[in-house]
Scaffold this active site. Structure first.
Site, mmCIF file in Angstrom:
data_model
loop_
_atom_site.group_PDB
_atom_site.id
_atom_site.type_symbol
_atom_site.label_atom_id
_atom_site.label_comp_id
_atom_site.label_asym_id
_atom_site.label_seq_id
_atom_site.Cartn_x
_atom_site.Cartn_y
_atom_site.Cartn_z
ATOM 1 N N ASN A 45 -14.120 -8.259 9.091
ATOM 2 C CA ASN A 45 -14.775 -7.127 8.425
ATOM 3 C C ASN A 45 -16.120 -6.824 9.068
ATOM 4 O O ASN A 45 -16.482 -5.662 9.301
ATOM 5 C CB ASN A 45 -14.996 -7.440 6.944
ATOM 6 C CG ASN A 45 -13.720 -7.413 6.126
ATOM 7 O OD1 ASN A 45 -12.682 -6.955 6.596
ATOM 8 N ND2 ASN A 45 -13.794 -7.902 4.903
ATOM 9 N N ARG A 367 -0.526 3.681 9.236
ATOM 10 C CA ARG A 367 -0.594 2.342 9.843
ATOM 11 C C ARG A 367 0.774 1.683 9.675
ATOM 12 O O ARG A 367 1.151 1.309 8.573
ATOM 13 C CB ARG A 367 -1.670 1.480 9.176
ATOM 14 C CG ARG A 367 -3.083 1.991 9.339
ATOM 15 C CD ARG A 367 -4.099 0.957 8.861
ATOM 16 N NE ARG A 367 -5.417 1.533 8.710
ATOM 17 C CZ ARG A 367 -6.288 1.716 9.704
ATOM 18 N NH1 ARG A 367 -5.936 1.370 10.933
ATOM 19 N NH2 ARG A 367 -7.480 2.242 9.488
ATOM 20 N N ARG A 397 -7.921 4.482 12.793
ATOM 21 C CA ARG A 397 -8.827 3.618 13.550
ATOM 22 C C ARG A 397 -8.267 2.212 13.756
ATOM 23 O O ARG A 397 -7.823 1.560 12.831
ATOM 24 C CB ARG A 397 -10.182 3.545 12.848
ATOM 25 C CG ARG A 397 -11.227 2.750 13.631
ATOM 26 C CD ARG A 397 -12.559 2.793 12.929
ATOM 27 N NE ARG A 397 -13.168 4.102 12.998
ATOM 28 C CZ ARG A 397 -13.914 4.631 12.025
ATOM 29 N NH1 ARG A 397 -14.104 3.966 10.907
ATOM 30 N NH2 ARG A 397 -14.458 5.817 12.174
ATOM 31 N N HIS A 427 -3.783 11.205 5.866
ATOM 32 C CA HIS A 427 -3.789 9.880 5.239
ATOM 33 C C HIS A 427 -2.800 9.807 4.076
ATOM 34 O O HIS A 427 -2.627 8.749 3.470
ATOM 35 C CB HIS A 427 -5.218 9.568 4.752
ATOM 36 C CG HIS A 427 -5.447 8.159 4.339
ATOM 37 N ND1 HIS A 427 -5.715 7.803 3.026
ATOM 38 C CD2 HIS A 427 -5.451 7.004 5.045
ATOM 39 C CE1 HIS A 427 -5.885 6.493 2.955
ATOM 40 N NE2 HIS A 427 -5.725 5.976 4.161
ATOM 41 N N TYR A 460 -1.088 -6.385 0.107
ATOM 42 C CA TYR A 460 -1.868 -5.300 -0.485
ATOM 43 C C TYR A 460 -1.230 -4.905 -1.813
ATOM 44 O O TYR A 460 -0.016 -4.832 -1.924
ATOM 45 C CB TYR A 460 -1.866 -4.064 0.419
ATOM 46 C CG TYR A 460 -2.730 -4.127 1.651
ATOM 47 C CD1 TYR A 460 -3.011 -5.329 2.293
ATOM 48 C CD2 TYR A 460 -3.253 -2.960 2.209
ATOM 49 C CE1 TYR A 460 -3.784 -5.371 3.437
ATOM 50 C CE2 TYR A 460 -4.034 -2.999 3.359
ATOM 51 C CZ TYR A 460 -4.289 -4.204 3.972
ATOM 52 O OH TYR A 460 -5.056 -4.244 5.115
ATOM 53 N N ARG A 553 -12.903 -1.785 -5.482
ATOM 54 C CA ARG A 553 -12.894 -3.023 -4.698
ATOM 55 C C ARG A 553 -14.072 -3.121 -3.748
ATOM 56 O O ARG A 553 -14.710 -4.157 -3.638
ATOM 57 C CB ARG A 553 -11.592 -3.129 -3.884
ATOM 58 C CG ARG A 553 -11.625 -4.276 -2.866
ATOM 59 C CD ARG A 553 -10.306 -4.438 -2.155
ATOM 60 N NE ARG A 553 -9.843 -3.244 -1.492
ATOM 61 C CZ ARG A 553 -10.197 -2.884 -0.256
ATOM 62 N NH1 ARG A 553 -11.053 -3.608 0.432
ATOM 63 N NH2 ARG A 553 -9.698 -1.785 0.291
ATOM 64 N N HIS A 581 -5.559 -2.267 -3.254
ATOM 65 C CA HIS A 581 -5.487 -1.062 -2.419
ATOM 66 C C HIS A 581 -4.985 0.167 -3.174
ATOM 67 O O HIS A 581 -5.128 1.291 -2.705
ATOM 68 C CB HIS A 581 -4.571 -1.351 -1.215
ATOM 69 C CG HIS A 581 -4.636 -0.344 -0.125
ATOM 70 N ND1 HIS A 581 -3.639 0.585 0.093
ATOM 71 C CD2 HIS A 581 -5.575 -0.115 0.822
ATOM 72 C CE1 HIS A 581 -3.958 1.338 1.131
ATOM 73 N NE2 HIS A 581 -5.128 0.945 1.587
#
EC number: 2.7.4.1
Length: 696
Positions: A45, A367, A397, A427, A460, A553, A581
């Site tokens: 992170n 993703r 990204r 997204h 997730y 979160r 998530h």
């Protein structure tokens, strides 16, 4: 302590507090290998934070921008706070590493430097060096004819100070680059790992024959990794993106991590060439590649030091022996990952690829995993002549290269591949499948909060919604038409889409609750709350007496606890075994009151991305979402509460109350539910669920 009356908390400082909560997991009573995972996550992170956020602040400062945001902090103010915070937290990271390392040793699992190995293990480390490391490392001399080399982002190396064997007065500097393909922790026995830098340092003189090693220091560089692409000037976006990925490797240096107590002359050597601001240099007494700890956590000989494995469940109405299309024909279905399996999502795409009645498959991919069964099914469908449309977001990204690979494979199979809309990331998580049967078209749709990625779906928490409801047919069709064609009227009916609708719709629903005052109720679960308009609207609702629970979160820029402003807002963050998530929103007086979404409440999601928000009308599905939210609000084991000061405090178990860990609770609930279903295959799921809820 006096009350802070600025309703805005700085975004970057809020993120730092989130990563601190990740590190905080190492102090909890959880299995030791899970603690190693949290160390690895914390460091990964932080890498991304420096590559993107700190790099961006440095650019703003260099450009002379001093305008502050809602939090009244300039770029320089933020950089100073970040550096001070991280330098201080570095000590905590080191302490936790050594503590966990010692606890692992007590359980028979060791992390040792080369000089701590016995003769047998030293020989194994030597063998690994000569057979696996030596052939692919790069020894680099730096002198008048051989300049300091280019170092890619996150390059890991050993800086060395040498002298010639026959000339003790001579001093030379160089480095040994350690390839990314090599493990950061070398397994020399089932129970022993050695940091690779320790092994390489031991053999530096074999790497530079004729020279004696005076000193060495492991180091790692971080570069600006944000890619800025002028999409409107790009004739071929794939080519432009590939060039951008190459530039990422050459972004400005923004951080240096180096071994503590390094030779001052080595530090001077590095500084002379890297020119990194001294406050962005972090010296560590622990290995500087803790992201490599994942290599240790996968050791199957010590599975007793990890969480007991949990197998996600496939529950009724889904049945492995029944077509998913016939199941969806009967009812709308909502499942909660990872407690419920991702298999039905994959099965939907695989069945669609093989079903001769399916004429069209459309879906968005943001993703996806490297060996994606979903993308392979799309390729098979395209090869079979079906109309396949895939929106592959090339700007996701750090997943750009993987997405490029799949985009090319889909195109080669004959699929229509869309790379997005100029100026926006896509997204949204949506699939639309059309079957033609007896001359009629039937729509099968999936809308979710998470990526189409079976690997991440195991760790997730996300929501999947399966529907054949006619109310969504036109909206899903129009959404894909917007992606593939020209369409200035970017508005949907039942679904809401950003950048045109979601923010507007959310603000309307917050305003409706505001009008109800103390009778109003809002519960919103998301990853991040940053958008200033959303913050202001929530504070206005709170001031009117609306009770608000926010489950955020990560970053939360809203400051709770301001009297007369945000005192009716409670903010918690849940960090635990699974990464939270899902985005779930509840507004008491709206119809329907429940929504799921791919969008967080951030400017980028609400204004610069194509996102979707889906209303949930079915009462039984609403009840399921309600129970998820209620359980999280009650959590007193994984939850941290945001205070007025901007700090987070662990939520404690009240006296006389039971511990509620919502991750454990749901694992146990679904395990029990599954066992009962296996015993009573003929019972309907709702009857069993009701029985279990009464028992619990």
């Amino acid at each position: 302590m006096s009350e802070n009356t600025n309703i805005f908390i700085n975004r970057e400082l809020s993120w730092l507090k989130f990563n601190s909560r990740v590190l905080e997991q190492c102090k909890k009573d959880i299995p030791l290998l899970e603690k190693l995972k949290f160390l690895a996550i914390y460091c990964t992170n932080l890498d991304e934070f420096y590559m993107i956020r700190v790099a961006g602040l440095k650019q703003l400062f260099t450009a002379g921008i001093v305008v502050s945001g809602n939090d009244e902090m300039t770029p320089l103010d933020q950089l100073r706070e970040i550096r001070a915070y991280l330098q201080n937290e570095k000590n905590e990271l080191e302490n936790e590493y050594f503590k966990i390392k010692n606890e692992l040793a007590n359980k028979g699992l060791f992390i040792k430097n080369y000089n701590e190995l016995d003769e047998e293990l030293s020989a194994k480390a030597d063998e690994f060096f000569f057979t696996q490391i030596m052939p692919i490392i790069i020894p680099i001399a730096v002198d008048s004819t051989r300049p300091f080399p280019h170092l890619n982002n996150l390059s890991f190396a050993l800086a060395v100070k040498l002298r010639e064997e026959n000339n003790p007065e001579s001093v030379h500097f160089g480095m040994i680059r350690i390839s990314r393909v090599l493990p950061r922790f070398v397994k020399v026995a089932n129970d022993t790992y050695v940091p690779i830098s320790s092994i390489v340092g031991r053999h530096a003189e074999e790497i530079f024959p004729g020279y004696k090693l005076i000193s060495s220091a492991a180091f790692r560089v971080t570069r600006n990794a944000d890619i800025v692409i002028e999409e409107e000037e790009a004739d071929d976006f794939m080519i432009i993106l590939e060039e951008g990925l190459k530039l990422r490797r050459r972004g400005a240096f923004v951080r240096l991590q180096v071994q503590k107590d390094a030779d001052p002359e080595i530090l001077e050597f590095l500084n002379a060439h890297l020119k990194i601001f001294y406050k962005d240099v972090y010296e560590y007494s622990i290995p500087i590649t803790l992201d490599g700890l994942w290599e240790i956590t996968s050791n199957k000989d010590f599975i007793n030091l990890a969480y007991p494995p949990y197998a996600p469940k496939t529950l009724p109405p889904f049945d492995e022996n029944v077509s998913i299309f016939s199941t969806m024909d009967k009812e709308n279905i909502l499942i909660y990952h990872p407690y419920e399996s991702f298999d039905p999502v994959e099965k939907l795409i695989k069945e669609a690829a093989k079903d001769p009645k399916v004429i069209s498959i459309r879906m968005t991919l943001y993703r996806v995993e490297k060996n994606s069964p979903i993308v392979q099914a799309l390729i098979d469908a395209a090869n079979d002549g079906k109309q396949v449309t895939a929106m592959v977001e090339l700007k996701a990204r750090f997943d750009e290269e993987n997405n490029l690979h799949w985009a090319k494979a889909l195109e080669q199979a004959g699929a229509h591949v869309i790379y997005g809309i100029t100026g926006f990331k896509v997204h949204a998580k949506i699939t639309q499948i059309i079957k033609k049967d007896a001359g009629k078209l039937k729509f099968y749709m999936h809308l979710g909060t998470g990526n189409y990625n079976g690997s991440s779906a195991k760790i997730y928490t996300d929501v999947s919604f399966f529907t054949t409801d006619e109310m969504f047919e036109k909206d899903t069709t129009n959404f894909f038409h917007i992606l593939s064609g020209y369409n200035k009227n970017r508005k949907l009916d039942k679904l809401s889409m950003s950048p045109m609708q979601i923010k507007e719709r959310l603000l309307e629903m917050i305003m409706m609750e505001t009008e109800y005052g103390e009778e109003g109720r809002i519960v919103a679960k998301m990853n991040a709350l940053v958008d200033s308009d959303m913050v202001k609207a929530l504070c206005k609702a709170s001031a009117a007496g609306v009770k608000i629970d926010l489950i955020v979160r990560g970053i939360c820029c809203l400051r709770p606890g301001i009297k007369g402003v945000s005192e009716n807002i409670r903010v918690i963050s849940i960090v635990g075994k699974y990464l939270e998530h899902a985005r779930i929103f509840y507004f008491k007086h709206n119809n329907p009151g429940f929504y799921i979404s791919s969008a967080d409440w951030m400017p980028r999601n609400l204004e610069r991305r194509l996102e979707l928000m889906t209303p949930i009308y079915d009462e039984n599905l609403q009840n399921k979402l309600k129970e998820i939210l209620k359980l999280q609000i009650k959590d007193n084991n994984l939850a941290f509460e945001l205070k007025n000061s901007g700090s987070y405090e662990k939520v404690e178990v009240p006296d006389g109350c039971e511990k509620i860990n919502n991750h454990e609770y749901l694992e146990n609930y679904y395990n029990k539910l599954y066992k009962n279903i296996q015993k009573h295959r003929d019972d309907h799921i709702s009857m069993i669920a009701t029985k279990l809820l009464k028992e619990s």
